[in-house]
Design an enzyme around this catalytic site. Sequence first.
Site, PDB file in Angstrom:
ATOM      1  N   HIS A 123      58.937  69.916   6.443  1.00  0.00           N
ATOM      2  CA  HIS A 123      57.345  69.824   6.335  1.00  0.00           C
ATOM      3  C   HIS A 123      57.041  68.485   5.674  1.00  0.00           C
ATOM      4  O   HIS A 123      55.950  67.852   6.030  1.00  0.00           O
ATOM      5  CB  HIS A 123      57.245  71.060   5.378  1.00  0.00           C
ATOM      6  CG  HIS A 123      56.971  72.231   5.995  1.00  0.00           C
ATOM      7  ND1 HIS A 123      58.171  73.066   6.292  1.00  0.00           N
ATOM      8  CD2 HIS A 123      55.977  73.391   6.128  1.00  0.00           C
ATOM      9  CE1 HIS A 123      57.811  74.252   6.855  1.00  0.00           C
ATOM     10  NE2 HIS A 123      56.653  74.365   6.626  1.00  0.00           N
ATOM     11  N   HIS A 162      62.345  74.096  -1.343  1.00  0.00           N
ATOM     12  CA  HIS A 162      63.033  72.746  -1.511  1.00  0.00           C
ATOM     13  C   HIS A 162      63.030  72.027  -2.864  1.00  0.00           C
ATOM     14  O   HIS A 162      62.364  72.474  -3.737  1.00  0.00           O
ATOM     15  CB  HIS A 162      62.236  71.731  -0.583  1.00  0.00           C
ATOM     16  CG  HIS A 162      62.304  71.737   0.720  1.00  0.00           C
ATOM     17  ND1 HIS A 162      63.678  71.222   1.372  1.00  0.00           N
ATOM     18  CD2 HIS A 162      61.577  72.161   2.057  1.00  0.00           C
ATOM     19  CE1 HIS A 162      63.270  71.460   2.752  1.00  0.00           C
ATOM     20  NE2 HIS A 162      62.037  71.985   2.985  1.00  0.00           N
TER      21      HIS A 162
END
Length: 176
Positions: A101, A141
């Site tokens: 992303h 993440h």
Amino acid sequence: MEIQILNWLQSLHTPILDKIMQLITHLGDVGIIWIILTIVMILIPKTRKSGVIMAAALIVDVILCNVILKNLIARVRPYDVNTAVQVLVAKPKDFSFPSGHTAASFASVTALYLAGEKKLWKPALALAILIAFSRMYLYVHYPTDILGGVIFGSLSAWIGYQCSKKMFNIFQVERP
């Protein structure tokens, strides 16, 4: 240390912020917001060259980050390390490093900057930062995954920009 940062971010959770972060992160799912922007820019003659640069950046990004680096490094996601955390989005099935992303977001922002899109790159940067933050907030993440996404996404844009310049020269198209 990174798990501690992510655990601290868990203390910021509120129902409203959870919904906002889920919405923001979904804008980056499969790079959709950046792909849509790229297509729109390619369709508009005035921004077509910038759209081509963005497309090149995103293609390099997919190959470098999603195909090569994620599988080469094979980093386990934070929610697999700390299973006590409730993840608010569907758990990604791929590896953690670098953040896809974030990489797609920064590939797009850097491509916009390199293409000279003065009005677009700054709001795109704000969105890219929000998307990157949302990935840590949502516990999918690590901070270094985000940093890797920023670095490799920006590098992808530079490579895409250089390739686009060569293509523009071959086809005698004026550069932006």
